[in-house]
Scaffold this motif. Structure first.
Motif, PDB file in Angstrom:
ATOM      1  N   PHE A 155      42.484  49.077  27.848  1.00 29.62           N
ATOM      2  CA  PHE A 155      43.160  50.110  28.484  1.00 29.62           C
ATOM      3  C   PHE A 155      42.493  51.394  28.272  1.00 29.62           C
ATOM      4  N   TYR A 156      41.971  51.537  27.111  1.00 28.43           N
ATOM      5  CA  TYR A 156      41.215  53.033  26.793  1.00 28.43           C
ATOM      6  C   TYR A 156      39.884  52.797  27.177  1.00 28.43           C
ATOM      7  N   VAL A 157      39.324  51.719  27.640  1.00 23.96           N
ATOM      8  CA  VAL A 157      38.115  51.630  28.372  1.00 23.96           C
ATOM      9  C   VAL A 157      38.452  52.349  29.852  1.00 23.96           C
TER      10      VAL A 157
ATOM     11  N   TRP B 128      34.033  47.398  27.645  1.00 19.96           N
ATOM     12  CA  TRP B 128      35.137  46.242  28.236  1.00 19.96           C
ATOM     13  C   TRP B 128      34.990  44.915  27.315  1.00 19.96           C
ATOM     14  N   VAL B 129      35.970  44.523  26.842  1.00 23.36           N
ATOM     15  CA  VAL B 129      36.166  43.375  25.946  1.00 23.36           C
ATOM     16  C   VAL B 129      36.488  42.192  26.780  1.00 23.36           C
ATOM     17  N   PRO B 130      35.379  41.198  27.538  1.00 26.83           N
ATOM     18  CA  PRO B 130      35.785  40.184  28.194  1.00 26.83           C
ATOM     19  C   PRO B 130      36.853  39.259  27.510  1.00 26.83           C
ATOM     20  N   GLY B 131      37.705  38.644  28.445  1.00 22.34           N
ATOM     21  CA  GLY B 131      38.777  37.651  28.279  1.00 22.34           C
ATOM     22  C   GLY B 131      39.931  38.337  27.737  1.00 22.34           C
ATOM     23  N   ARG B 132      40.086  39.637  27.305  1.00 18.82           N
ATOM     24  CA  ARG B 132      41.454  40.353  27.002  1.00 18.82           C
ATOM     25  C   ARG B 132      41.682  40.983  28.363  1.00 18.82           C
ATOM     26  N   ASP B 133      43.199  40.897  28.508  1.00 13.47           N
ATOM     27  CA  ASP B 133      43.530  41.962  29.570  1.00 13.47           C
ATOM     28  C   ASP B 133      43.760  43.541  29.156  1.00 13.47           C
ATOM     29  N   TRP B 134      44.318  44.127  30.129  1.00 10.39           N
ATOM     30  CA  TRP B 134      44.393  45.734  29.809  1.00 10.39           C
ATOM     31  C   TRP B 134      45.541  45.914  28.902  1.00 10.39           C
ATOM     32  N   GLY B 135      46.896  45.090  29.319  1.00 10.91           N
ATOM     33  CA  GLY B 135      48.114  45.332  28.693  1.00 10.91           C
ATOM     34  C   GLY B 135      49.299  44.569  29.193  1.00 10.91           C
ATOM     35  N   TYR B 136      50.388  44.787  28.910  1.00 11.39           N
ATOM     36  CA  TYR B 136      51.682  44.172  29.029  1.00 11.39           C
ATOM     37  C   TYR B 136      52.790  44.938  29.176  1.00 11.39           C
TER      38      TYR B 136
ATOM     39  N   TYR C 105      48.278  47.892  21.070  1.00 11.68           N
ATOM     40  CA  TYR C 105      48.802  49.497  20.831  1.00 11.68           C
ATOM     41  C   TYR C 105      49.964  49.769  21.549  1.00 11.68           C
ATOM     42  N   LEU C 106      50.941  50.494  21.234  1.00  8.18           N
ATOM     43  CA  LEU C 106      52.112  50.911  21.919  1.00  8.18           C
ATOM     44  C   LEU C 106      51.712  51.879  22.829  1.00  8.18           C
ATOM     45  N   MET C 107      52.144  51.831  24.052  1.00  4.19           N
ATOM     46  CA  MET C 107      51.750  52.913  25.008  1.00  4.19           C
ATOM     47  C   MET C 107      52.946  53.344  25.786  1.00  4.19           C
ATOM     48  N   LEU C 108      53.314  54.541  25.506  1.00  2.00           N
ATOM     49  CA  LEU C 108      54.754  54.897  26.478  1.00  2.00           C
ATOM     50  C   LEU C 108      54.437  56.536  27.348  1.00  2.00           C
ATOM     51  N   PRO C 109      53.750  56.180  28.379  1.00  2.00           N
ATOM     52  CA  PRO C 109      53.463  57.237  29.204  1.00  2.00           C
ATOM     53  C   PRO C 109      54.442  58.155  29.649  1.00  2.00           C
ATOM     54  N   ALA C 110      55.882  57.915  29.516  1.00  2.00           N
ATOM     55  CA  ALA C 110      57.089  58.592  29.603  1.00  2.00           C
ATOM     56  C   ALA C 110      57.793  58.609  28.693  1.00  2.00           C
TER      57      ALA C 110
ATOM     58  N   ALA D 117      45.099  55.079  33.955  1.00  2.00           N
ATOM     59  CA  ALA D 117      44.870  53.825  33.540  1.00  2.00           C
ATOM     60  C   ALA D 117      45.664  52.630  33.621  1.00  2.00           C
ATOM     61  N   LEU D 118      46.908  53.261  33.675  1.00  2.00           N
ATOM     62  CA  LEU D 118      48.244  52.444  34.111  1.00  2.00           C
ATOM     63  C   LEU D 118      48.278  51.756  35.622  1.00  2.00           C
ATOM     64  N   PHE D 119      47.939  52.622  36.401  1.00  2.00           N
ATOM     65  CA  PHE D 119      47.925  52.549  37.834  1.00  2.00           C
ATOM     66  C   PHE D 119      46.822  51.616  37.816  1.00  2.00           C
ATOM     67  N   VAL D 120      45.532  51.792  37.472  1.00  2.00           N
ATOM     68  CA  VAL D 120      44.516  50.850  37.681  1.00  2.00           C
ATOM     69  C   VAL D 120      44.906  49.217  37.239  1.00  2.00           C
ATOM     70  N   GLY D 121      45.451  49.231  35.951  1.00  2.00           N
ATOM     71  CA  GLY D 121      45.895  47.923  35.512  1.00  2.00           C
ATOM     72  C   GLY D 121      46.915  47.266  36.278  1.00  2.00           C
TER      73      GLY D 121
END
Length: 419
Positions: A321-323, A248-256, A303-308, A334-338
């Motif tokens: 996100f990948y952590v 886990w990288v402290p200070g960075r978010d999971w995604g947007y 990274y681009l992430m398109l679950p659907a 991972a998306l649900f958690v974030g």
């Protein structure tokens, strides 16, 4: 019906009944034979391995007293049979996004998570300081895994791991987890009768596989034990410790969540196709909120992430996100958690984009598509029937080659065309 015809029909019915009884009897005999093989395997393979790892005979015998094979578990490969892709998906994390993000699951995890944030504020703050993992992420994982410790965990871990270690598609993995579970029992980590697990063999409130308990379970309340069954503080500390271990990288978010312009290919998705944020912005990608990306995200790749694929919301995610995916390999997990973590702390609403009418395909149908792409030399991440990012983008590339609009997700319309 009269005369000979009635007698003939009765005879035919009797034959069918006898055939059915014979088949049932043969199946029962086959299972009895496999059960005998299983018991032999436990004594000749598992016991020596467990003994070498310090497990006593008393612990071993107690663990398997009254335990037999559980034929209701998924992905079983009995001796003499061949692995097959199951038709249905029993693990929600790889199913329909709409079902996974249902109103009850999202709202329940959020509302109880806010309560837990207040009740366990001290433990959460201490773990966040020690690991750099935000409290909201720890809470969301805890909520998803065991409903903050409120969900009943039904299975005997030795029955589950014994069955899967003997005859599952990943038997070697589950065999090692079985030995790890025996080591946990030998050390007395779990309270009496608490060695219950999920259908996959995961334990306690954070749902750790046994080997992960041995590596990552932490003492959060200072009593000298890591009790993930009864201690909320230990559960919180263990989840934070796990994510820290995996980077886990402290200070960075999971995604947007982002708006994805029509001219940006969905085949750019994946953790192996990362780019600096400035490159994504140059393509026209923006946050759906209209807010600028935080400056901290400009220091590393996104990274681009398109679950659907093109049938749902789009995201730029960070390495964190990948952590989270190291906890569970599903993009939806991972998306649900974030997302739930953001709802707990920031009060955000639903995703801006909705989920399209996707899902519902048999895993076996998707596996046919994956094998077709593999025959063309494409890397789909394995023909497992699960539409991961490699499968999604190769479907998009196939659509382009076929003169179609690239949507990067398997649909019912593709069944029979990509084979």
């Amino acid at each position: 019906m009269t005369g000979p015809n009635r007698k003939s029909a009765a005879f035919s019915i009797a034959v069918l009944i006898c055939a059915g009884l014979f088949a049932a009897s043969a199946m029962a005999q086959d299972r009895q034979a496999v059960e005998r093989q299983y018991q032999t395997w436990l004594q000749n393979d598992i016991w020596p391995a467990a003994k070498a790892d310090g497990v006593s005979r008393a612990t071993f015998d107690k663990a398997f007293r009254g335990v037999s094979l559980n034929w209701d578990l998924p992905d079983l490969v009995p001796p003499g049979s061949k692995p097959q892709t199951p038709k249905r998906q029993r693990q929600a994390e790889f199913g329909s996004p709409v079902k996974y993000f249902n109103r009850g699951s999202v709202d329940g995890a959020t509302s109880v998570g806010r309560q837990m944030a207040r009740v366990h504020a001290r433990s959460l703050a201490a773990v966040e300081r020690a690991t750099g993992v935000p409290a909201r992420i720890i809470l969301a994982i805890w909520g998803r895994e065991s409903g903050y410790g409120r969900v009943a965990i039904p299975h005997n871990v030795f029955e589950v791991l014994g069955t899967k270690g003997f005859m599952a598609t990943r038997a070697a993995y589950f065999r090692d987890e079985l030995v790890a579970a025996l080591k946990i029992a030998e050390a007395g980590h779990a309270p009496e009768a608490a060695m219950k697990s999920s259908w996959a063999g995961a334990l306690g409130q954070p749902q750790f596989m046994p080997s992960n308990f041995l590596k990552h379970a932490a003492d959060g309340d200072g009593d000298g034990r890591a009790d993930i069954w009864r201690s909320e503080a230990d559960t919180i500390a263990s989840i934070g410790n796990y994510l820290r271990h995996y980077g886990w990288v402290p200070g960075r978010d999971w995604g947007y969540e982002i708006t994805l312009p029509a001219n940006v290919s969905c085949t750019l998705e994946g953790p192996d196709r990362g780019r600096p944020l400035a490159d994504w912005e140059a393509m026209g990608i923006r946050r759906v909120s209209g807010k600028p990306f935080p400056d901290v995200e400009r220091k590393g790749e996104m990274y681009l992430m398109l679950p659907a694929g093109r049938y749902g919301p789009a995201f730029l995610v960070t390495p964190n996100f990948y952590v989270i995916k190291d906890y569970n390999e599903s993009d939806l997990y991972a998306l649900f958690v974030g997302h739930v973590g953001d709802r707990i702390q920031y009060g955000v609403g639903d995703f801006s984009a909705g989920w399209g009418d996707i899902g519902g395909l048999y895993r076996s149908d998707i596996a046919v598509m994956q094998r077709a792409l593999e025959r063309e030399g494409k890397d789909v991440g394995g023909a497992d029937g699960l539409p991961g990012f490699k499968t999604r983008r190769e479907i998009g590339a196939w659509q382009k080659r076929s003169g179609q609009r690239a949507t990067c997700f398997p649909t019912k319309a593709m069944v029979g065309r990509l084979k």
